[in-house]
Design an enzyme around this catalytic site. Sequence first.
Site, PDB file in Angstrom:
ATOM      1  N   SER A  87     -31.362 -35.531  22.777  1.00 38.89           N
ATOM      2  CA  SER A  87     -32.806 -35.348  22.636  1.00 38.89           C
ATOM      3  C   SER A  87     -33.229 -35.068  21.203  1.00 38.89           C
ATOM      4  CB  SER A  87     -33.272 -34.197  23.534  1.00 38.89           C
ATOM      5  OG  SER A  87     -32.806 -32.951  23.059  1.00 38.89           O
ATOM      6  N   THR A 207     -35.885 -31.590  22.990  1.00 36.79           N
ATOM      7  CA  THR A 207     -36.307 -31.209  21.640  1.00 36.79           C
ATOM      8  C   THR A 207     -35.686 -29.869  21.333  1.00 36.79           C
ATOM      9  OG1 THR A 207     -38.470 -32.273  21.845  1.00 36.79           O
ATOM     10  CG2 THR A 207     -38.373 -30.443  20.323  1.00 36.79           C
ATOM     11  N   THR A 225     -36.888 -33.532  17.026  1.00 35.50           N
ATOM     12  CA  THR A 225     -36.680 -34.247  18.292  1.00 35.50           C
ATOM     13  C   THR A 225     -36.514 -35.737  18.080  1.00 35.50           C
ATOM     14  OG1 THR A 225     -37.657 -34.560  20.488  1.00 35.50           O
ATOM     15  CG2 THR A 225     -39.161 -34.670  18.652  1.00 35.50           C
ATOM     16  N   ARG A 235     -44.507 -44.528  18.721  1.00 37.96           N
ATOM     17  CA  ARG A 235     -45.105 -43.389  19.429  1.00 37.96           C
ATOM     18  C   ARG A 235     -44.729 -42.084  18.718  1.00 37.96           C
ATOM     19  NH1 ARG A 235     -42.863 -38.527  21.999  1.00 37.96           N
ATOM     20  NH2 ARG A 235     -44.322 -37.858  23.602  1.00 37.96           N
ATOM     21  N   THR A 258     -41.759 -27.539  23.659  1.00 41.20           N
ATOM     22  CA  THR A 258     -40.973 -28.723  24.037  1.00 41.20           C
ATOM     23  C   THR A 258     -41.554 -29.216  25.360  1.00 41.20           C
ATOM     24  OG1 THR A 258     -39.338 -27.415  25.261  1.00 41.20           O
ATOM     25  CG2 THR A 258     -38.863 -27.813  22.945  1.00 41.20           C
ATOM     26  N   GLY A 259     -41.224 -30.441  25.690  1.00 41.22           N
ATOM     27  CA  GLY A 259     -41.776 -31.013  26.913  1.00 41.22           C
ATOM     28  C   GLY A 259     -42.801 -32.083  26.592  1.00 41.22           C
TER      29      GLY A 259
HETATM   30  N1  ASP Z   1     -42.294 -32.724  22.910  1.00 44.73           N
HETATM   31  C1  ASP Z   1     -41.467 -33.861  22.616  1.00 44.73           C
HETATM   32  C2  ASP Z   1     -42.300 -35.093  22.548  1.00 44.73           C
HETATM   33  O1  ASP Z   1     -43.235 -35.227  23.324  1.00 44.73           O
HETATM   34  C3  ASP Z   1     -40.400 -34.114  23.582  1.00 44.73           C
HETATM   35  C4  ASP Z   1     -39.733 -32.927  24.187  1.00 44.73           C
HETATM   36  O2  ASP Z   1     -39.916 -31.816  23.783  1.00 44.73           O
HETATM   37  O3  ASP Z   1     -38.974 -33.069  25.135  1.00 44.73           O
HETATM   38  O4  ASP Z   1     -41.967 -35.967  21.780  1.00 44.73           O
END
Ligand code: ASP
Length: 354
Positions: A87, A207, A225, A235, A258-259
């Site tokens: 990730s 991340t 990340t 993106r 994160t997320g």
């Molecule tokens: N927040 C990150 C993104 O949207 C991904 C993640 O944290 O899992 O790129």
Amino acid sequence: MPPMKRRDFIRTTALTGTAVLAGTWSAGAGSAVPAPQSGAGRPILITSANGAAAAEKTMQMISGGSDALDAIISGVNIVEDDPNDTSVGYGGLPNEEGVVELDAAVMHGPSYRGGAVAAIRNIRNPSKVARMVMERTDHVLIVGEGALKFAKAHGFPEENLLTDRARAEWLKWKENLSTTDDWLPPHSIDDDGIGEIYQNYLRHYGTIHMSALDANGNLSCATTTSGLSYKIPGRVGDSPIIGAGLYCDNEVGSAGSTGRGEANLLNCSSVMVVEWMRQGKSPEEACLLACKRINERQREKRLQDEQGRFKPNVKFYAINRKGEYGAAAVRGGWNYLIHDGNSVKKLEGAYLFK
Ligand code: ASP
């Protein structure tokens, strides 16, 4: 199902064990420990669950007198370099064309500066490039081809970041994405339903965020990340966007996420967490308010569960100037790490919904 009214939301959260009382939150069933405190002036850091080795390294440096940002970057570099963390950095899952594109940002509390790179290819430590943007340009964010050229100008080596493991994962996704394209997973002539979407091959997030308070009482943070796996090339998520994926105010606190990054881009979540701490909320309360804000503002059915609640997970991590810390996510059953100078501790994060 129609979007939830405030009244329904309060009922739902009460049922799931996270108390919502006139703007005050209690840790509820979502927290394994009560909102924690640590001694003022004592170094502390908070990080995502994949940051154990990074936390050790960062705290070792902070304990030796390092500035928080120097220490954080050295810590997250370990995760960026780790081919087994799919990730972040080298070995991160690629975009839909099989090319790894990385996002990272840093904020340095004492100098009130920040830097970021987005959709950068072929450079394994985007957090270091982000720092270089902060220190050696008059800009805050550089993306894509420009970010790569900038990194090369500063001597960062270019390399292929796609490991065999990440390529194999991507190929599985690609081959199972559709029954109406020409990519096929391994199969025999007797197999039926070839190329259907399998749950395992759906895209995932991942991340590392780290916020730290150093021995001088200064705060800094970084988020780095490879972003959403199999994304459309170009993106950019929340991670390199100051205010969305991280924010640090040396007078108040530091926060990051994160997320699902799109939710944070739409809600400027990390700066809100810091502003809520400025208004007196604890780190955990502030993180929960960010989750609540995301849920209350979402309207798209494709992103809702059967009860009309926000389905994807978004996680927040925060520490304040006093060394208090907390974390919360939209969805429960998750962990985060802290290092209080003694050891890394894994804690259960608070949540809005089970
Ligand atoms: N927040 C990150 C993104 O949207 C991904 C993640 O944290 O899992 O790129």
